[in-house]
Design a protein around this motif. Structure first.
Motif, PDB file in Angstrom:
ATOM      1  N   ALA A  25       0.817  -1.216   0.000  1.00 56.63           N
ATOM      2  CA  ALA A  25       0.000   0.000   0.000  1.00 56.63           C
ATOM      3  C   ALA A  25       0.851   1.266   0.000  1.00 56.63           C
ATOM      4  O   ALA A  25       0.623   2.186  -0.798  1.00 56.63           O
TER       5      ALA A  25
ATOM      6  N   ILE B 229       0.919   4.213  -2.939  1.00 54.87           N
ATOM      7  CA  ILE B 229       0.559   5.602  -2.647  1.00 54.87           C
ATOM      8  C   ILE B 229       1.715   6.531  -2.995  1.00 54.87           C
ATOM      9  O   ILE B 229       1.522   7.604  -3.603  1.00 54.87           O
TER      10      ILE B 229
ATOM     11  N   PRO C 218      -3.606   4.834   3.801  1.00 57.64           N
ATOM     12  CA  PRO C 218      -3.668   3.879   2.681  1.00 57.64           C
ATOM     13  C   PRO C 218      -4.604   2.708   2.902  1.00 57.64           C
ATOM     14  O   PRO C 218      -5.398   2.369   2.022  1.00 57.64           O
TER      15      PRO C 218
ATOM     16  N   ALA D  77      -8.436   1.680   0.989  1.00 60.43           N
ATOM     17  CA  ALA D  77      -8.747   0.425   0.309  1.00 60.43           C
ATOM     18  C   ALA D  77     -10.070  -0.180   0.748  1.00 60.43           C
ATOM     19  O   ALA D  77     -10.529  -1.152   0.144  1.00 60.43           O
TER      20      ALA D  77
ATOM     21  N   LEU E 272      -6.677   2.569  -4.360  1.00 56.72           N
ATOM     22  CA  LEU E 272      -5.659   3.420  -3.743  1.00 56.72           C
ATOM     23  C   LEU E 272      -5.286   4.589  -4.648  1.00 56.72           C
ATOM     24  O   LEU E 272      -5.132   5.721  -4.186  1.00 56.72           O
TER      25      LEU E 272
ATOM     26  N   THR F 209      -6.142   8.431  -3.780  1.00 62.00           N
ATOM     27  CA  THR F 209      -5.039   9.387  -3.625  1.00 62.00           C
ATOM     28  C   THR F 209      -5.260  10.617  -4.492  1.00 62.00           C
ATOM     29  O   THR F 209      -5.003  11.750  -4.060  1.00 62.00           O
TER      30      THR F 209
END
Length: 452
Positions: free
Chosen positions: A115, A119, A296, A300, A401, A405
């Motif tokens: 993760a 990111i 993160p 999800a 993700l 973001t």
């Protein structure tokens, strides 16, 4: 043999029509024959090819005993790209063996370890987007997904090999996603090496250069011994019940499969998801409120963000079809009877546009995934049964993700565009004309007067 009705044009005409414009082909056939129909789309002497979109018939195919169908033999179009040991090429015991070895690094808690890197790559790439002007997102999304594969899947450290592989893969994928170029994969007689300037000769040399880099990385990592959290490291350490691991050829073919089926496809799905997220102010506000401050692992698991990703994959799935099956012995498809040699293709596109399952199927409504859980035979964007996409969980995780973001970045707005239509790019479909975002130019503070 009693098969569903379908178009009656010659096989070559059907083949060329499908290759040239699959969405129009499916839409026309669904309007005329329903969600399940028989075609001849494998050339002039094509066997019957039945596209199946009705959930009960899809369920029968996905849950049939393993020896009912042969599968690897009908994926020849991918063989030049993925190689003969790719999971999608295999059948029977060898397919099950490799699937067991590949599953753990791509599922469950293992995903959480990727993760932070996903990111970080996303943030670094988004930071390159200039402000004060409309920007087409596809190149940035392709850069993000390729970097994720090179760093998370291949485990490559930044350096000369990473840079060369990045450049060579980008060029290869740009080539094979062009409609004319990609047609060579559908017609084996065109696959002739007439030198580096011929299309197929150029492809073979590109592939050889990439193979050299991939095999060099595999050899180096074997010498270094166990260790690392990336997917290649985990595959190098994996062993079957007999204590046997994957060969260099098997590793190379699985890595290329994950690359070629998980790079451009994810970038295309993200482009659609971004469009749907930003095209309505109310939806955008709801998403931005949900992702605000989320870390993160929280990103999800956000329900509305997940629903937007699910609905995106419903309307324009990564692939239009699930893996084809060749009937080995006489098979009953509902009230139809299929002789050996008939090819059955669960069609994701058709199933996802059934009005009985999805009222107003052409309308983007993520709320339908908040209100109801669909079966694996009504909604299967990554295929289904024991031949479902091995990277499905990773792809969903990555998509959520990256989108989350982006939504956390302030100031982005959708640049005004007309109605967005799908356009074929390789095996997937992208928004024609691209998705363009813009954010206000950064304000420059006025200079303070100099006191004298």
């Amino acid at each position: 043999m009693n098969l569903p009705s379908g178009p009656k044009q010659p096989g070559l005409w059907q083949t060329l029509t499908l290759v040239a414009d699959p969405i129009t082909f499916f839409d026309r056939c669904q309007q005329q024959y329903g969600a399940t129909f028989t075609t001849r789309v494998l050339g002039p002497n094509s066997p019957p090819v039945v596209f199946v979109g009705e959930p009960d018939l899809v369920q029968g195919i996905f849950t049939a005993p393993l020896d009912t169908f042969a599968l690897g033999k009908v994926t020849h179009v991918f063989r030049p790209l993925t190689g003969p040991q790719s999971l999608i090429m295999l059948d029977g015991a060898e397919h099950l063996r490799q699937r067991k070895l590949l599953m753990p690094p791509l599922h469950g808690d293992r995903l959480k370890t990727y993760a932070d890197l996903i990111i970080s790559i996303t943030q670094e790439t988004l930071a390159k987007i200039p402000s004060g002007q409309p920007v087409e997102l596809r190149p940035y999304l392709a850069e993000i997904t390729l970097k994720i594969i090179l760093r998370v899947v291949f485990g490559l450290a930044l350096g000369p090999r990473y840079e060369e592989l990045n450049q060579r893969i980008s060029r290869l994928l740009d080539d094979i996603t062009q409609t004319v170029y990609s047609s060579f994969f559908f017609f084996p007689p065109l696959q002739q090496d007439w030198g580096p300037w011929s299309p197929w000769g150029h492809f073979l040399r590109q592939r050889a250069a990439i193979d050299r880099l991939v095999y060099a990385e595999i050899a180096e990592r074997r010498t270094a011994g166990p260790g690392g959290e990336d997917i290649l490291s985990l595959l190098l350490a994996a062993q079957d019940e007999q204590g046997e691991g994957l060969t260099d050829q098997e590793l190379r073919d699985q890595l290329m499969t994950l690359l070629l089926l998980g790079h451009e496809t994810t970038a295309s799905s993200l482009a659609w998801a971004i469009y749907w997220s930003y095209c309505e102010e109310e939806r955008l506000a709801q998403l931005q409120a949900e992702v605000e401050g989320a870390d993160p692992l929280t990103l999800a698991n956000l329900p509305y963000l997940n629903a937007v990703c699910q609905e995106t994959l419903r309307i324009y799935p990564i692939a239009l079809i699930s893996q084809p099956r060749i009937v080995k012995t006489a098979y009953s498809l509902g009230n139809y009877h299929c002789d050996p040699g008939t090819i059955l293709i669960p069609c994701i596109y058709l199933a996802h546009r059934l009005n009985a399952t999805y009222p107003n199927p052409l309308v983007f409504q993520p709320e339908r995934f908040c209100d109801r859980k669909f079966t694996a035979f009504e909604y299967f964007p990554f295929g289904g049964g024991h031949r479902g996409c091995i990277g499905a969980a990773f792809s969903r995780f990555e998509m959520q993700l990256i989108l989350g973001t982006l939504l956390q970045q302030p100031g982005f707005t959708l640049h005004p565009q007309g109605p967005i239509q799908p356009q074929r790019r390789g095996i997937t479909f992208v928004p024609k004309g691209g998705i363009w975002l813009e954010r206000p130019a950064e304000e420059i503070s006025p200079k303070k007067p100099v006191l004298t």
